[in-house]
Structure formats: C-alpha cells, structure tokens
Motif scaffolding. Structure first.
Motif, PDB file in Angstrom:
ATOM      1  N   UNK A  17      46.948  21.736  37.059  1.00  0.00           N
ATOM      2  CA  UNK A  17      45.661  21.541  37.032  1.00  0.00           C
ATOM      3  C   UNK A  17      44.647  22.629  36.554  1.00  0.00           C
ATOM      4  N   UNK A  18      43.893  22.377  35.752  1.00  0.00           N
ATOM      5  CA  UNK A  18      42.931  23.557  35.084  1.00  0.00           C
ATOM      6  C   UNK A  18      41.614  23.242  35.642  1.00  0.00           C
ATOM      7  N   UNK A  19      40.478  24.253  35.732  1.00  0.00           N
ATOM      8  CA  UNK A  19      39.268  23.964  35.958  1.00  0.00           C
ATOM      9  C   UNK A  19      38.321  24.566  35.099  1.00  0.00           C
ATOM     10  N   UNK A  20      37.379  23.927  34.588  1.00  0.00           N
ATOM     11  CA  UNK A  20      36.420  24.536  33.607  1.00  0.00           C
ATOM     12  C   UNK A  20      35.374  25.093  34.467  1.00  0.00           C
ATOM     13  N   UNK A  21      34.369  25.580  33.537  1.00  0.00           N
ATOM     14  CA  UNK A  21      33.264  26.490  33.995  1.00  0.00           C
ATOM     15  C   UNK A  21      32.259  25.574  35.183  1.00  0.00           C
ATOM     16  N   UNK A  35      38.974  27.525  30.413  1.00  0.00           N
ATOM     17  CA  UNK A  35      39.517  26.816  31.671  1.00  0.00           C
ATOM     18  C   UNK A  35      40.421  27.682  32.173  1.00  0.00           C
ATOM     19  N   UNK A  36      40.491  27.535  33.287  1.00  0.00           N
ATOM     20  CA  UNK A  36      41.578  28.566  34.043  1.00  0.00           C
ATOM     21  C   UNK A  36      42.151  27.591  34.918  1.00  0.00           C
ATOM     22  N   UNK A  37      43.435  28.136  35.394  1.00  0.00           N
ATOM     23  CA  UNK A  37      44.232  27.295  36.400  1.00  0.00           C
ATOM     24  C   UNK A  37      43.325  27.253  37.704  1.00  0.00           C
ATOM     25  N   UNK A  38      43.244  25.912  38.334  1.00  0.00           N
ATOM     26  CA  UNK A  38      42.856  25.748  39.444  1.00  0.00           C
ATOM     27  C   UNK A  38      43.609  26.627  40.578  1.00  0.00           C
ATOM     28  N   UNK A  39      42.806  26.653  41.548  1.00  0.00           N
ATOM     29  CA  UNK A  39      43.351  27.605  42.605  1.00  0.00           C
ATOM     30  C   UNK A  39      44.669  26.947  42.962  1.00  0.00           C
ATOM     31  N   UNK A  40      45.577  28.153  43.412  1.00  0.00           N
ATOM     32  CA  UNK A  40      46.890  27.554  43.557  1.00  0.00           C
ATOM     33  C   UNK A  40      47.834  27.321  42.472  1.00  0.00           C
ATOM     34  N   UNK A  60      38.016  19.358  37.058  1.00  0.00           N
ATOM     35  CA  UNK A  60      39.266  19.423  36.955  1.00  0.00           C
ATOM     36  C   UNK A  60      40.202  18.647  36.142  1.00  0.00           C
ATOM     37  N   UNK A  61      40.934  19.315  35.125  1.00  0.00           N
ATOM     38  CA  UNK A  61      41.671  18.766  34.083  1.00  0.00           C
ATOM     39  C   UNK A  61      43.092  18.487  34.534  1.00  0.00           C
TER      40      UNK A  61
END
Length: 93
Positions: free
Chosen positions: A50-54, A7-12, A58-59
């Motif tokens: 917000x995190x986003x997985x592959x 998971x990475x941080x969502x854009x912004x 959106x988490x």
C-alpha cells in the motif's frame, strides 16, 4: 495513461518496494477497503503493497519498477485481463 504524484509507503509497509513506476489496481480513501484488496491480492499470490499520497488516498500497488516500459508491460500482460482499470503511477520525489 500515467498519473504522477508524491507517494510514500503507508504506515507499516515496506518502503523499499516502491520504485519509480507502479501498477495500481485499486485506490481508496477508506483504509478497510484498501487493506481488504491488498489482502485479497496477497492471497492470490501477488506481492501487494500500500502506498499513500499527500491527499491520504491509499493505492494498492501490485508491482513496482524502475522504468516505465517494464511497468506498462507488466500491467498489460499480468493485470489487464483481471483488472481492466489498472493504471500506472509515476512517483514524484
């Protein structure tokens, strides 16, 4: 239960706020719904991110910790009463 995913941080979003273990209160494919819950949590005093997985899910994360015990304690004490389905996410690198 703990789910493990990349998971990475969502854009912004502030990536430095995502640690190894996170408390997730919502999971969405729809960005509008994810941002709405994040805003609601922030209005209620939570420091949501917000995190986003592959897969593009959106988490909505309300807390993030370096160790699992702290994350589990936080979920039980702070979030379980209002968010029965809050769950732990272990970040894979």
């Amino acid at each position: 239960t703990t789910r493990t995913e990349k998971i990475n941080a969502a854009q912004g979003e502030d990536a430095s706020r995502l640690k190894r273990y996170s408390v997730v209160v919502g999971s969405f494919k729809n960005k509008t719904n994810a941002y709405a819950l994040k805003e609601r949590m922030q209005n209620d005093g939570y420091n949501a991110v917000l995190g986003e997985n592959e897969q593009g899910m959106l988490r909505v994360i309300v807390a993030s910790f370096d160790n699992k015990a702290d994350a589990a304690d936080s979920r039980e004490a702070k979030y379980a009463p209002n968010f029965q389905d809050a769950w732990l996410l272990e970040r894979a690198y």
